[in-house]
Every structure is written in C-alpha cells, then in structure tokens.
Write an enzyme that holds these catalytic residues in place. Structure first.
Site, PDB file in Angstrom:
ATOM      1  N   HIS A 264       0.839  -1.202   0.000  1.00  9.88           N
ATOM      2  CA  HIS A 264       0.000   0.000   0.000  1.00  9.88           C
ATOM      3  C   HIS A 264       0.871   1.248   0.000  1.00  9.88           C
ATOM      4  CE1 HIS A 264      -4.057  -1.781   1.566  1.00  9.88           C
ATOM      5  NE2 HIS A 264      -3.551  -2.444   0.552  1.00  9.88           N
TER       6      HIS A 264
ATOM      7  N   TYR B  53      -9.382   5.347   7.412  1.00 10.22           N
ATOM      8  CA  TYR B  53      -9.525   5.680   8.833  1.00 10.22           C
ATOM      9  C   TYR B  53     -10.534   6.827   8.937  1.00 10.22           C
ATOM     10  CZ  TYR B  53      -5.133   3.202  10.019  1.00 10.22           C
ATOM     11  OH  TYR B  53      -4.153   2.265  10.213  1.00 10.22           O
TER      12      TYR B  53
ATOM     13  N   PRO C  83      -4.350   0.353  18.796  1.00  8.87           N
ATOM     14  CA  PRO C  83      -4.165  -0.153  17.445  1.00  8.87           C
ATOM     15  C   PRO C  83      -4.120   0.909  16.344  1.00  8.87           C
ATOM     16  CG  PRO C  83      -6.401  -0.586  18.213  1.00  8.87           C
ATOM     17  CD  PRO C  83      -5.633  -0.080  19.387  1.00  8.87           C
TER      18      PRO C  83
ATOM     19  N   LYS D 227       1.015  -0.349  15.053  1.00  9.19           N
ATOM     20  CA  LYS D 227       2.427  -0.477  15.448  1.00  9.19           C
ATOM     21  C   LYS D 227       2.747  -1.719  16.287  1.00  9.19           C
ATOM     22  CE  LYS D 227       4.240   3.025  13.488  1.00  9.19           C
ATOM     23  NZ  LYS D 227       4.085   2.413  12.180  1.00  9.19           N
TER      24      LYS D 227
HETATM   25  P1  FAD Z   1       1.525 -12.210  21.460  1.00  9.18           P
HETATM   26  O1  FAD Z   1       1.089 -12.243  20.061  1.00  9.18           O
HETATM   27  O2  FAD Z   1       0.532 -11.845  22.517  1.00  9.18           O
HETATM   28  O3  FAD Z   1       2.150 -13.616  21.795  1.00  9.18           O
HETATM   29  C1  FAD Z   1       2.467 -14.034  23.109  1.00  9.18           C
HETATM   30  C2  FAD Z   1       2.364 -15.544  23.189  1.00  9.18           C
HETATM   31  O4  FAD Z   1       2.759 -15.963  24.481  1.00  9.18           O
HETATM   32  C3  FAD Z   1       0.950 -16.036  22.988  1.00  9.18           C
HETATM   33  O5  FAD Z   1       0.925 -17.045  22.007  1.00  9.18           O
HETATM   34  C4  FAD Z   1       0.526 -16.538  24.361  1.00  9.18           C
HETATM   35  O6  FAD Z   1      -0.381 -17.616  24.286  1.00  9.18           O
HETATM   36  C5  FAD Z   1       1.852 -16.941  24.944  1.00  9.18           C
HETATM   37  N1  FAD Z   1       1.870 -16.916  26.416  1.00  9.18           N
HETATM   38  C6  FAD Z   1       1.264 -16.045  27.262  1.00  9.18           C
HETATM   39  N2  FAD Z   1       1.519 -16.361  28.527  1.00  9.18           N
HETATM   40  C7  FAD Z   1       2.319 -17.450  28.505  1.00  9.18           C
HETATM   41  C8  FAD Z   1       2.900 -18.236  29.515  1.00  9.18           C
HETATM   42  N3  FAD Z   1       2.718 -17.950  30.826  1.00  9.18           N
HETATM   43  N4  FAD Z   1       3.646 -19.298  29.152  1.00  9.18           N
HETATM   44  C9  FAD Z   1       3.841 -19.595  27.850  1.00  9.18           C
HETATM   45  N5  FAD Z   1       3.309 -18.864  26.840  1.00  9.18           N
HETATM   46  C10 FAD Z   1       2.549 -17.808  27.175  1.00  9.18           C
HETATM   47  N6  FAD Z   1      -1.814  -5.134  16.183  1.00  9.18           N
HETATM   48  C11 FAD Z   1      -2.051  -4.550  15.011  1.00  9.18           C
HETATM   49  O7  FAD Z   1      -1.114  -3.994  14.421  1.00  9.18           O
HETATM   50  N7  FAD Z   1      -3.309  -4.568  14.466  1.00  9.18           N
HETATM   51  C12 FAD Z   1      -4.351  -5.177  15.085  1.00  9.18           C
HETATM   52  O8  FAD Z   1      -5.455  -5.191  14.565  1.00  9.18           O
HETATM   53  C13 FAD Z   1      -4.139  -5.790  16.314  1.00  9.18           C
HETATM   54  N8  FAD Z   1      -5.151  -6.371  16.975  1.00  9.18           N
HETATM   55  C14 FAD Z   1      -4.922  -6.889  18.202  1.00  9.18           C
HETATM   56  C15 FAD Z   1      -5.979  -7.437  18.914  1.00  9.18           C
HETATM   57  C16 FAD Z   1      -5.800  -7.948  20.201  1.00  9.18           C
HETATM   58  C17 FAD Z   1      -6.984  -8.537  20.951  1.00  9.18           C
HETATM   59  C18 FAD Z   1      -4.513  -7.899  20.787  1.00  9.18           C
HETATM   60  C19 FAD Z   1      -4.298  -8.431  22.183  1.00  9.18           C
HETATM   61  C20 FAD Z   1      -3.463  -7.340  20.067  1.00  9.18           C
HETATM   62  C21 FAD Z   1      -3.648  -6.833  18.784  1.00  9.18           C
HETATM   63  N9  FAD Z   1      -2.611  -6.265  18.056  1.00  9.18           N
HETATM   64  C22 FAD Z   1      -2.828  -5.738  16.848  1.00  9.18           C
HETATM   65  C23 FAD Z   1      -1.284  -6.168  18.577  1.00  9.18           C
HETATM   66  C24 FAD Z   1      -0.400  -7.256  18.006  1.00  9.18           C
HETATM   67  O9  FAD Z   1      -1.172  -8.397  17.729  1.00  9.18           O
HETATM   68  C25 FAD Z   1       0.633  -7.548  19.041  1.00  9.18           C
HETATM   69  O10 FAD Z   1       1.421  -6.395  19.219  1.00  9.18           O
HETATM   70  C26 FAD Z   1       1.508  -8.747  18.667  1.00  9.18           C
HETATM   71  O11 FAD Z   1       0.755  -9.920  18.700  1.00  9.18           O
HETATM   72  C27 FAD Z   1       2.665  -8.851  19.631  1.00  9.18           C
HETATM   73  O12 FAD Z   1       3.305 -10.092  19.468  1.00  9.18           O
HETATM   74  P2  FAD Z   1       3.960 -10.827  20.683  1.00  9.18           P
HETATM   75  O13 FAD Z   1       4.569 -12.052  20.100  1.00  9.18           O
HETATM   76  O14 FAD Z   1       4.779  -9.886  21.454  1.00  9.18           O
HETATM   77  O15 FAD Z   1       2.749 -11.190  21.672  1.00  9.18           O
HETATM   78  C1  PHB Z   2      -6.038  -4.392  10.832  1.00  8.53           C
HETATM   79  O1  PHB Z   2      -6.125  -4.628   9.617  1.00  8.53           O
HETATM   80  O2  PHB Z   2      -6.364  -5.225  11.685  1.00  8.53           O
HETATM   81  C2  PHB Z   2      -5.566  -3.069  11.272  1.00  8.53           C
HETATM   82  C3  PHB Z   2      -5.043  -2.191  10.353  1.00  8.53           C
HETATM   83  C4  PHB Z   2      -4.618  -0.949  10.737  1.00  8.53           C
HETATM   84  C5  PHB Z   2      -4.720  -0.582  12.058  1.00  8.53           C
HETATM   85  C6  PHB Z   2      -5.214  -1.453  13.003  1.00  8.53           C
HETATM   86  C7  PHB Z   2      -5.656  -2.705  12.618  1.00  8.53           C
HETATM   87  O3  PHB Z   2      -4.324   0.659  12.430  1.00  8.53           O
HETATM   88  C1  PHB Z   3      -1.914  -2.694  17.721  1.00 11.04           C
HETATM   89  O1  PHB Z   3      -2.079  -2.398  16.555  1.00 11.04           O
HETATM   90  O2  PHB Z   3      -0.819  -2.592  18.205  1.00 11.04           O
HETATM   91  C2  PHB Z   3      -3.033  -3.133  18.574  1.00 11.04           C
HETATM   92  C3  PHB Z   3      -4.256  -3.445  18.027  1.00 11.04           C
HETATM   93  C4  PHB Z   3      -5.314  -3.838  18.834  1.00 11.04           C
HETATM   94  C5  PHB Z   3      -5.130  -3.907  20.189  1.00 11.04           C
HETATM   95  C6  PHB Z   3      -3.915  -3.624  20.740  1.00 11.04           C
HETATM   96  C7  PHB Z   3      -2.846  -3.232  19.918  1.00 11.04           C
HETATM   97  O3  PHB Z   3      -6.137  -4.264  20.977  1.00 11.04           O
END
Ligand code: FAD
Ligand code: PHB
Ligand code: PHB
Length: 429
Positions: free
Chosen positions: A110, A238, A330, A334
């Site tokens: 994009h 957005y 979100p 980032k």
């Molecule tokens: P995570 O993806 O949370 O991975 C952590 C892992 O550790 C998980 O698999 C979990 O099961 C495991 N874990 C937890 N506790 C333990 C334990 N005690 N022992 C062993 N394993 C454990 N970002 C965006 O850019 N756009 C979005 O739309 C978006 N939507 C999101 C929606 C939600 C509900 C959430 C919570 C986050 C979202 N994010 C989004 C943010 C993005 O998904 C996260 O920043 C990203 O997943 C971070 O990756 P991570 O590997 O640090 O953590």
């Molecule tokens: C998504 O596609 O899930 C998404 C994209 C942009 C954002 C947040 C979420 O800022």
């Molecule tokens: C993210 O884009 O970093 C993000 C999206 C949804 C969340 C939290 C973080 O609920």
C-alpha cells in the site's frame, strides 16, 4: 531429575483447537518435542506469538539454539485475529528470517491511507511524501509461515506448556520450568527471552521494585469483524465521525477487516452482523458507504485500547520483547512492528554475545528498544486522540481535533510527519 504431577485436562483449549481447525486454520503437525524432560539450550523463549517465533528463527539462522514454550495450542495461536499492517523494516526482518516468500506473493503493498472526516476522504500518499510503503499481510499468516519454518528446521517447541515459571534469572544459568502432558519439564539456558505477551509470566517475574510502568487506558474499545468480502477501497480508510471512529482494513483482495469504536460496556453478543454493517456504513464517507459489500462475519471481537510501557526491558538474564513489555492502541498499526524491532535488537545483541563475547549490545538492549518504542507510543496515542470520540471531550477539544485534521490534509509537512511515522521509523545502528 524430572518429577511428575497430574495436569488438569485442557478441555477448553482442545475444543477451541478443533473449532479453529474447522474454520480452516491448519498448521503442520506440532509435536511436543520437550514434554516432561530436561533440555539444555542457549536461549529459552517463552511465548510462540510473532515475537517468540521470529526470534527463534533468526537465532537458528545465526546458529544459536533455542527452545520455545507456548501455553496454548498452535491452532489456538493461529485462530487469534490481530494485526495486519507491516512496516518495510518488518518485511525485511521476515526476509532475513527466510519466511517472506508467501508474503511477497500474497501481501498487498500500500502506497498510502485515506483519512475521512466531515464526510470527505483525503489521501495521504506515503510513497510521494516519504518514498516508502507498507505491506498488508495478516499476523495469522506470518505466524503460520514462521511455524512451518520452525517445523522444517526441527527446532523444539512445547505447545500447551502449563504453569511456566522462571528461575535464577539473576544468575548466569537461569531455568524455566513448566508442566506438559502430566510431567514437569525444565529448560536450562544462558538467557530467557520473555515473548509471552501482555498477560504473560515473564514481566511478572521481575521484582516490582525493579520495574517502572507507564500506562494509559482509553475509555473505549474496537469492535472488529472479519469477513470474506472485498475491501471498500484499495487502501485503508480511517474515519473520524461524530458517532465514533471507524476503520476499513483488509487481509486480501477478498477478505476485509473492519472496526468501529464502541464503549467498553458493549458486548459482542449485542452486535449481530447487520447492526455492525449499519453502524460502519453510517461512519464513513458516501463513496466508501456505497462500495461497502457486506457478508457474514468469520470472526467478531472487542479489543480494549491501552498504552503501556514497562522499563527496563531486562532483568538479569531475562530480556522482554514485544507485548510482554509494551502495548500501543491499534490506531497506528504499530503493535506487531514494535515486537519485530525488539526481536531485531535482541537477535543482534545475542549474536554479538556468542560470536564476540561482547555484551555491549545486551547491556544497551533496553535503552535502544525504548527509544523506538516511545516514538511509536507517541504516534499511536496521537492517532488515537485525533480519530476517536472521547466521552469527556468538550467543545474546545472538538475544535482542536478538527484543526489537527485540517492541518494534516492542508500541510505537506504535517502529512509527511504522519507518513514518516506510519511507514515506520528507521532502526538505530
Ligand atoms: P503475542 O502475540 O501476545 O504472543 C504471546 C504468546 O505468548 C501467545 O501465544 C501466548 O499464548 C503466549 N503466552 C502467554 N503467557 C504465557 C505463559 N505464561 N507461558 C507460555 N506462553 C505464554 N496489532 C495490530 O497492528 N493490528 C491489530 O489489529 C491488532 N489487533 C490486536 C488485537 C488484540 C486482541 C490484541 C491483544 C493485540 C492486537 N494487536 C494488533 C497487537 C499485536 O497483535 C501484538 O502487538 C503482537 O501480537 C505482539 O506479538 P507478541 O509475540 O509480542 O505477543
Ligand atoms: C487491521 O487490519 O487489523 C488493522 C489495520 C490498521 C490498524 C489497526 C488494525 O491501524
Ligand atoms: C496494535 O495495533 O498494536 C493493537 C491493536 C489492537 C489492540 C492492541 C494493539 O487491541
């Protein structure tokens, strides 16, 4: 010595895994490689989200062996619908990890985004303003690619690891204990990488007197819907609307991801698909509204919005990376990108330690990560403030928001600032 203890059957997790499989989330056979024994590795990684899996892959490329412990099943991890937008530096890191073939084939490049307010859509052209682009490719797909790569190299991953606990972090030989399949297992290692997300055990294992926490909780959430319908526009829209924020995003040219801002008191059950589509349509410009193709939701959930940073990101031999150390709302897309940049810095630091017996990068890890994190925290907070309705916004605040939006679409410098942050700030050396 490995002792054994009874484990409660993970019935709920298994039911979810079966449901995920039916929904089409398939992964290669994930054997529990380490259940019930003692392993010795250089790095123990807690969490098989994008941060843990990417770190495992990059370390393997560098000849550093690591084991991953994940509390859920692989199918459960793949069933979580999350991020969608990748910065160029994240794409480059996935290339370095050797997992970017499908990303390049299926990811959508994009050149910009649309901002919509007062019923009008304005384009912010990243390529023209800062010469960079972003790539739309779901977190689910990245995770799947990384899981495949990990199975291919035969690196150990323990799924459904329960009661994970970290020990002797302030010594030169830390240990991670866990329960799996009715037994207790232990990993002896040089370092622990805490990649276990916001609710994980790693950050909680740091004595609270050693940690400073910064937090802002927003008084609303995002209701998200995934559907097999074409996106309303080729780029993300957005929208700032008196009824609240809305976002039209996508995972592919046939799969859409949409969000609307909702009060935290809302429940998903109160949002049948028709209500969601009507609400979304009411918040976007007329071009987007008429291009909106509706269909049954594949996934629907409400995510709270939070800004959070824990400092420092290190305690002894434990290094935090990704959501374990920080959360952004979100709006700036980032979260996943920050997890990737932490992993980049941690990989380099560990490689320097093992190859050159030099800990300068390990010692500088937290400060280096936090400089980039705070800029992303600022940007995500600002984008959130710019685009959402706040329950306590007075008339003055509303005019300031309006002026900020007018400035953005009327000033090249303001638009370039948004673009520079959205596409991702460069890594430090
Ligand atoms: P995570 O993806 O949370 O991975 C952590 C892992 O550790 C998980 O698999 C979990 O099961 C495991 N874990 C937890 N506790 C333990 C334990 N005690 N022992 C062993 N394993 C454990 N970002 C965006 O850019 N756009 C979005 O739309 C978006 N939507 C999101 C929606 C939600 C509900 C959430 C919570 C986050 C979202 N994010 C989004 C943010 C993005 O998904 C996260 O920043 C990203 O997943 C971070 O990756 P991570 O590997 O640090 O953590
Ligand atoms: C998504 O596609 O899930 C998404 C994209 C942009 C954002 C947040 C979420 O800022
Ligand atoms: C993210 O884009 O970093 C993000 C999206 C949804 C969340 C939290 C973080 O609920």
């Amino acid at each position: 010595m490995v002792d054994s203890m009874p484990i409660p059957a993970g019935r709920k997790a298994r039911r979810r895994a079966v449901a995920n499989r039916r929904a089409g989330y398939t992964v290669p056979d994930q054997k529990n490689e380490g259940g019930g024994r003692t392993m010795r590795v250089q790095v123990a990684i807690v969490g098989a989200g994008p941060a843990g899996l990417l770190l495992g892959q990059l370390l393997a490329k560098a000849g550093i062996d690591a084991a991953i412990l994940e509390q859920r099943t692989a199918d459960y991890v793949l069933g979580r619908i999350r991020a969608g937008v990748l910065e160029q530096t994240t794409v480059e890191l996935l290339e370095e990890a050797g997992v970017a073939t499908r990303l390049h084939r299926e990811g959508l490049v994009h050149d910009g985004i649309h901002l919509c307010f007062d019923g009008t859509r304005h384009r912010i052209d990243f390529r023209e303003l800062v010469g960079k682009t972003v790539t739309v490719y779901g977190q689910t797909e990245i995770t799947r690619d990384l899981m495949h790569a990990r199975v291919a190299i035969g690196a150990p991953t323990v799924y459904e690891a329960e009661q994970v606990s970290l020990h002797d972090l302030d010594s030169a030989s830390p240990r991670v204990r866990y329960a799996s399949g009715g037994n207790v297992g232990q990993i002896e290692c040089d370092f622990v990488a805490g990649c276990d997300g916001f609710h994980g055990v790693s950050r909680q294992s740091i004595p609270s007197s050693m940690l400073r926490v910064f937090e802002r909780v927003y008084p609303f959430g995002w209701l998200g819907v995934l559907s097999d319908t074409p996106p309303v526009a080729p780029e993300l829209v957005y929208a700032n609307h008196p009824r609240g924020f809305a976002l039209c995003s996508m995972r592919s040219t046939t799969r859409s991801r949409h969000y609307v801002q909702v009060p935290l008191s809302e429940r998903v059950e109160d949002w049948p698909d028709d209500r969601f589509w009507d609400e979304l349509r009411s918040r976007v410009d007329s071009d987007s509204a008429s291009a909106l193709v509706t269909g049954p939701s594949i996934e629907k959930s409400i995510a709270p919005l939070r800004s959070f940073v824990a400092e420092p990101m290190r305690y002894g031999r434990l290094f935090l990376a990704g959501d374990a150390a920080h959360i952004v709302p979100p709006t700036g897309a980032k979260g996943l990108n920050l997890a990737a940049s932490d992993v980049h810095y941690l990989t380099r630091a560990l490689v320097r330690h093992y190859r050159q017996n030099d800990d300068a990068l390990l010692n500088g890890y937290s400060a280096r990560c936090l400089r980039r994190i705070w800029r992303a925290e600022r940007f995500s907070w600002w984008m959130t403030s710019l685009l959402h309705r706040f329950p306590d916004t007075d008339a003055f605040g509303a005019r300031i928001q309006q002026a900020d939006l007018d400035y953005l679409v009327g000033s090249r410098a303001a638009a370039a600032s948004l673009a520079e942050n959205y596409v991702g700030l460069p890594f430090e050396d």
